[in-house]
Design a protein around this motif. Structure first.
Motif, short mmCIF file in Angstrom:
data_model
loop_
_atom_site.label_atom_id
_atom_site.label_comp_id
_atom_site.label_asym_id
_atom_site.label_seq_id
_atom_site.Cartn_x
_atom_site.Cartn_y
_atom_site.Cartn_z
N UNK A 189 0.70 -1.09 -0.03
CA UNK A 189 0.00 -0.02 -0.11
C UNK A 189 0.81 1.26 0.14
N UNK A 190 1.87 1.32 0.73
CA UNK A 190 2.88 2.32 0.87
C UNK A 190 3.66 2.67 -0.30
N UNK A 191 3.84 1.75 -1.08
CA UNK A 191 4.57 1.84 -2.46
C UNK A 191 3.45 2.56 -3.31
N UNK A 192 2.49 2.10 -3.30
CA UNK A 192 1.44 2.86 -4.14
C UNK A 192 1.00 4.22 -3.68
N UNK A 193 0.82 4.42 -2.44
CA UNK A 193 0.61 5.89 -2.01
C UNK A 193 1.70 6.75 -2.49
N UNK A 194 2.84 6.21 -2.01
CA UNK A 194 4.26 7.21 -2.69
C UNK A 194 4.32 7.24 -4.15
N UNK A 195 3.83 6.35 -4.83
CA UNK A 195 4.08 6.76 -6.52
C UNK A 195 2.77 7.39 -6.86
N UNK A 232 -0.84 9.95 9.75
CA UNK A 232 0.29 9.37 9.15
C UNK A 232 0.33 9.75 7.89
N UNK A 233 -0.69 9.94 7.04
CA UNK A 233 -0.50 10.42 5.68
C UNK A 233 -0.06 11.88 5.57
N UNK A 234 -0.50 12.65 6.48
CA UNK A 234 -0.09 14.04 6.52
C UNK A 234 1.35 14.08 6.98
N UNK A 235 1.88 13.48 7.90
CA UNK A 235 3.21 13.52 8.14
C UNK A 235 4.07 12.87 7.08
N UNK A 236 3.51 11.96 6.43
CA UNK A 236 4.46 11.68 5.09
C UNK A 236 4.32 12.46 4.01
N UNK A 237 3.20 12.96 3.75
CA UNK A 237 3.16 13.63 2.44
C UNK A 237 2.93 15.26 2.36
N UNK A 238 2.83 15.76 3.74
CA UNK A 238 2.71 17.12 3.89
C UNK A 238 3.37 17.45 5.38
N UNK A 239 4.65 17.15 5.65
CA UNK A 239 5.42 17.20 6.85
C UNK A 239 5.41 18.82 7.01
N UNK A 240 5.29 19.10 8.39
CA UNK A 240 5.42 20.40 8.82
C UNK A 240 6.82 20.97 8.56
#
Length: 310
Positions: free
Chosen positions: A239-245, A288-296
């Motif tokens: 799942x994380x591989x797809x989210x990252x892509x 978790x998704x915010x931290x991964x794709x919109x880190x402060x």
């Protein structure tokens, strides 16, 4: 990569939230507030939007205000399809936005608006032009649904089925591009309204259309895109591989990400429309998704030194 986070999709539509399991929407309000606070704790600059409602219902919005949910978000959103499913006419768009504005002072986004080409592609062309006339300048953000037609073999995420006349089939013809990727007449018209008008494109898990979609959106001058990250998909292998892509592919756009869909094993009932057993788990997914794709943004070195000296 995330400019804005939408908390669920169409919570007052039983295709996306089961009202029999949450008849007063109190479970939804609680979950939404937890999710909004979790997103804000990771990055307070991300715009938080209450899930776009469909139908456009001021009473539902007033209920969310009564529960306190509107105190936790920065905007609200509506979805409208007057030429396909709604029981009102297209020229009523300003009135519909006005009804929501009487309930809240928050900005009102039109985060899904579209016209099916099921009956005729010329109807979609006219509908796009009339929608632009009515909404541009009258809503904080407008996002057209969608870029691609939905492949028939995938099925639509809706309660509408064949027994309801053409309602179900209209879902498959909402794109500016046909299923085979060829343009419809409305595509050239859409060029007239970008970048003011954004685009909605849902990407299925490991969607093969992702790269072509990005190329088309850049060609069309689109700058803001709405899509989703499914909580249910987070339990799939890779799942994380797809989210990252997906998120890397969309890095050049202002992305409104929609967090939604309950994993079957984490719902009150085993269905993606079910309230979660533990609403904090959905909030943690959002965090978790915010931290991964919109880190402060981290504190600058100078500020860090001063803080340590103090």
């Amino acid at each position: 990569m995330i400019e804005a986070a939408m908390i669920w999709n169409e919570p007052n539509n039983k295709s996306h939230w089961d009202p029999e399991l949450d008849p007063d929407w109190s479970r939804f309000a609680t979950m939404a507030m937890l999710a909004a606070d979790a997103i804000a704790s990771e990055n307070p600059t991300v715009t938080k939007i209450l899930g776009g409602i469909s139908p456009i219902d001021a009473d539902f919005m007033a209920l969310m205000k009564q529960y306190g949910a509107l105190d936790h978000v920065d905007a609200v959103a509506v979805h409208g399809f007057p030429l396909d499913w709604n029981l009102w006419q297209i020229q009523e768009w300003p009135q519909k936005i006005g009804e929501i504005s009487t309930v809240t002072d928050l900005p009102v986004w039109v985060s899904e608006v579209g016209v099916s080409s099921f009956g005729a592609e010329e109807v979609q062309l006219w509908g796009l032009r009339r929608t632009a006339e009515l909404l541009l300048g009258n809503a904080s953000r407008i996002q057209w649904y969608s870029l691609y037609d939905l492949p028939r073999e995938w099925g639509a995420t809706t309660r509408h089925r064949e027994a309801e006349g053409s309602s179900y089939y209209r879902h498959f013809y909402m794109g500016l591009l046909r299923e085979d990727g060829t343009p419809k007449p409305a595509l050239e018209e859409f060029l007239r309204y970008t970048p003011e008008m954004g685009l909605v494109q849902w990407f299925h898990f490991e969607d093969p259309r992702l790269d072509d979609a990005v190329a088309w959106m850049k060609r069309l001058g689109v700058t803001n895109v709405r899509t989703g990250l499914s909580w249910a998909d987070s339990f799939r292998p890779n799942a994380l591989d797809w989210y990252d892509r997906q998120m890397e592919a969309l890095a050049d756009f202002d992305v409104t990400i929609t967090f939604c869909f309950t994993p079957e094993h984490r719902g009150v009932m085993p269905h993606h429309t079910s309230p979660p057993l533990v609403p904090e788990e959905f909030a943690e997914f959002c965090a978790t998704m915010t931290r991964r794709y919109a880190p402060a943004m981290a504190a600058s070195p100078v500020r860090a030194v001063r803080a340590s000296a103090a």
